[in-house]
Design an enzyme around this catalytic site. Structure first.
Site, PDB file in Angstrom:
ATOM      1  N   TRP A 129       0.884  -1.171   0.000  1.00 50.36           N
ATOM      2  CA  TRP A 129       0.000   0.000   0.000  1.00 50.36           C
ATOM      3  C   TRP A 129       0.920   1.219   0.000  1.00 50.36           C
ATOM      4  CZ3 TRP A 129      -4.845   2.071  -0.055  1.00 50.36           C
ATOM      5  CH2 TRP A 129      -5.181   3.142   0.765  1.00 50.36           C
TER       6      TRP A 129
ATOM      7  N   SER B 216       1.284   4.504   0.943  1.00 48.26           N
ATOM      8  CA  SER B 216       0.417   5.196   1.905  1.00 48.26           C
ATOM      9  C   SER B 216       0.586   6.713   1.839  1.00 48.26           C
ATOM     10  CB  SER B 216       0.800   4.693   3.307  1.00 48.26           C
ATOM     11  OG  SER B 216       0.398   5.595   4.304  1.00 48.26           O
TER      12      SER B 216
ATOM     13  N   ASP C 201      -0.515  14.752   6.563  1.00 48.26           N
ATOM     14  CA  ASP C 201      -1.210  14.011   5.496  1.00 48.26           C
ATOM     15  C   ASP C 201      -2.500  14.771   5.186  1.00 48.26           C
ATOM     16  OD1 ASP C 201      -2.221  12.035   3.819  1.00 48.26           O
ATOM     17  OD2 ASP C 201      -2.856  10.738   5.476  1.00 48.26           O
TER      18      ASP C 201
ATOM     19  N   ASP D  44      -2.498   4.686  -2.657  1.00 42.64           N
ATOM     20  CA  ASP D  44      -3.453   5.523  -1.926  1.00 42.64           C
ATOM     21  C   ASP D  44      -3.458   6.887  -2.617  1.00 42.64           C
ATOM     22  OD1 ASP D  44      -4.797   7.097  -0.110  1.00 42.64           O
ATOM     23  OD2 ASP D  44      -3.340   6.828   1.525  1.00 42.64           O
TER      24      ASP D  44
ATOM     25  N   ARG E 200     -13.138   4.270  -1.701  1.00 41.42           N
ATOM     26  CA  ARG E 200     -13.004   4.250  -0.234  1.00 41.42           C
ATOM     27  C   ARG E 200     -14.103   5.101   0.379  1.00 41.42           C
ATOM     28  NH1 ARG E 200      -7.412   5.840   2.837  1.00 41.42           N
ATOM     29  NH2 ARG E 200      -8.300   6.991   4.595  1.00 41.42           N
TER      30      ARG E 200
ATOM     31  N   HIS F  89     -13.759   2.287   5.638  1.00 39.20           N
ATOM     32  CA  HIS F  89     -12.801   2.688   6.668  1.00 39.20           C
ATOM     33  C   HIS F  89     -13.532   3.064   7.949  1.00 39.20           C
ATOM     34  CE1 HIS F  89      -8.937   3.436   8.137  1.00 39.20           C
ATOM     35  NE2 HIS F  89      -8.669   4.632   7.653  1.00 39.20           N
TER      36      HIS F  89
HETATM   37  C1  SPV Z   1      -2.912   5.935   4.684  1.00 41.60           C
HETATM   38  O1  SPV Z   1      -2.149   5.028   5.072  1.00 41.60           O
HETATM   39  O2  SPV Z   1      -2.497   6.994   4.204  1.00 41.60           O
HETATM   40  C2  SPV Z   1      -4.374   5.782   4.769  1.00 41.60           C
HETATM   41  C3  SPV Z   1      -4.963   4.997   5.858  1.00 41.60           C
HETATM   42  O3  SPV Z   1      -5.055   6.396   3.968  1.00 41.60           O
HETATM   43  S1  SPV Z   1      -5.368   6.110   7.134  1.00 41.60           S
HETATM   44  O4  SPV Z   1      -4.105   6.654   7.658  1.00 41.60           O
HETATM   45  O5  SPV Z   1      -6.083   5.351   8.129  1.00 41.60           O
HETATM   46  O6  SPV Z   1      -6.195   7.191   6.586  1.00 41.60           O
HETATM   47 MG    MG Z   2      -4.046   7.967   3.063  1.00 43.89          MG
END
Ligand code: SPV
Ligand code: MG
Length: 292
Positions: free
Chosen positions: A42, A44, A56, A83, A157, A188
């Protein structure tokens, strides 16, 4: 154009198995994940943005996420689910991003139904603003229209549970996204108990397989997830990065504490181990053939 990595991911799911993948922030982490025997990586958004030490929150650009995913893809043989946050804008941005990610050999993208710019789903007090359902359905259709290979996978998602809109809203959205041609549904949750997710999975009778990210409800094991029957993909999104931060901080503290690097050998792998992960043995083999 054939997307062999997407075909790999599709095959492992069709076999009725659970495909289990782990989140990476860079190519080195992706390589470790492959070597440990996981089915996919993944790439991320949390991990990649954290590698720049910025939130993020849609701050770094599509190209920075793409380059990170491309670098991972070049050194591993297992598929990547990228992602792609909210798709980096509207349906035009999504179509553009899908072309670039697919050209880079990425097997799948995951796109979430929040407004751009987004906040991380697990952020306490984060802005969890959902996009209009039809707007997001249009983005999914744009993604499917933009892909060149049949095999490429688009994961929708659903963030309704994250935003606190409840299970019915989450189900309605997920059904609409399947109609809009999403291949799989990532549902999620940030609940610290698996009940919310288990209830959604039991209520789901759509055609698409489900994807879970059990970061906040780690009690739910792979065996229990398989027993739920409808989940085909599990993503452990960020554990290697969190373990690495812990390990590095302990090491740095120790160096400071003792005033040298004479006590830390057991806390590290040898440099030769890094050389091996980097593919130095293969490079040396080809040197024998080609360096004249
Ligand atoms: C990521 O790993 O960036 C995800 C999962 O999108 S979460 O951090 O839970 O949003
Ligand atoms: Mg993410």
């Amino acid at each position: 154009m054939k997307n062999e990595r997407a075909e790999m991911l599709r095959r492992s799911i069709a076999a009725g198995d659970l495909a289990v993948g782990v989140g990476a922030r860079d190519a080195l982490e992706a390589k470790l994940i492959e070597r440990a025997g996981f089915d996919f990586v993944w790439s991320s958004s949390l991990g990649i943005s954290a590698s720049y030490a910025v939130p993020d929150a849609s701050l770094i650009s599509m190209y920075q996420y793409l380059e990170a995913a491309r670098a991972m893809n070049e050194v591993i043989g297992i598929p990547i689910i990228a992602d792609c946050d909210t798709g980096y804008g509207n349906a035009n941005n999504v179509a553009y991003a899908v072309k670039r990610f697919e050209e880079a050999g990425i097997a799948a993208i995951s796109m979430e139904d929040k407004k751009f710019p987004k906040d991380n789903s697990l952020l306490a007090g984060g802005r969890q603003e959902l996009a209009h359902v039809e707007e997001f359905a249009g983005k999914l259709m744009a993604a499917k229209d933009a892909q060149r290979s049949e095999e490429f996978i688009v994961i929708a998602r659903v963030e309704a549970l994250i935003a606190g809109w409840g299970e019915q809203e989450a189900l309605d959205r997920a059904y609409r996204y399947v109609e809009a041609d999403a291949d799989y549904i990532l549902i999620h949750s940030k609940s610290t108990e698996p009940g919310e997710i288990v209830s959604f999975v039991n209520a789901w009778d759509g055609a698409a397989p489900l994807v879970l990210v059990p970061t906040t409800y780690p009690q739910l094991t792979e065996e229990q997830i398989l027993d739920l029957g409808k989940v085909r993909i599990v993503i452990y999104a960020n554990q290697p990065m969190r373990a690495a931060v812990r390990a590095q901080e302990l090491l740095l503290e120790e160096i400071k504490r003792v005033g040298g690097i004479h006590t830390i050998d057991k806390m590290m792998v040898p440099v030769s181990y890094i050389f091996e992960i980097q593919g130095v043995p293969q490079m040396k083999e080809s040197e024998k053939k080609f360096l004249k």
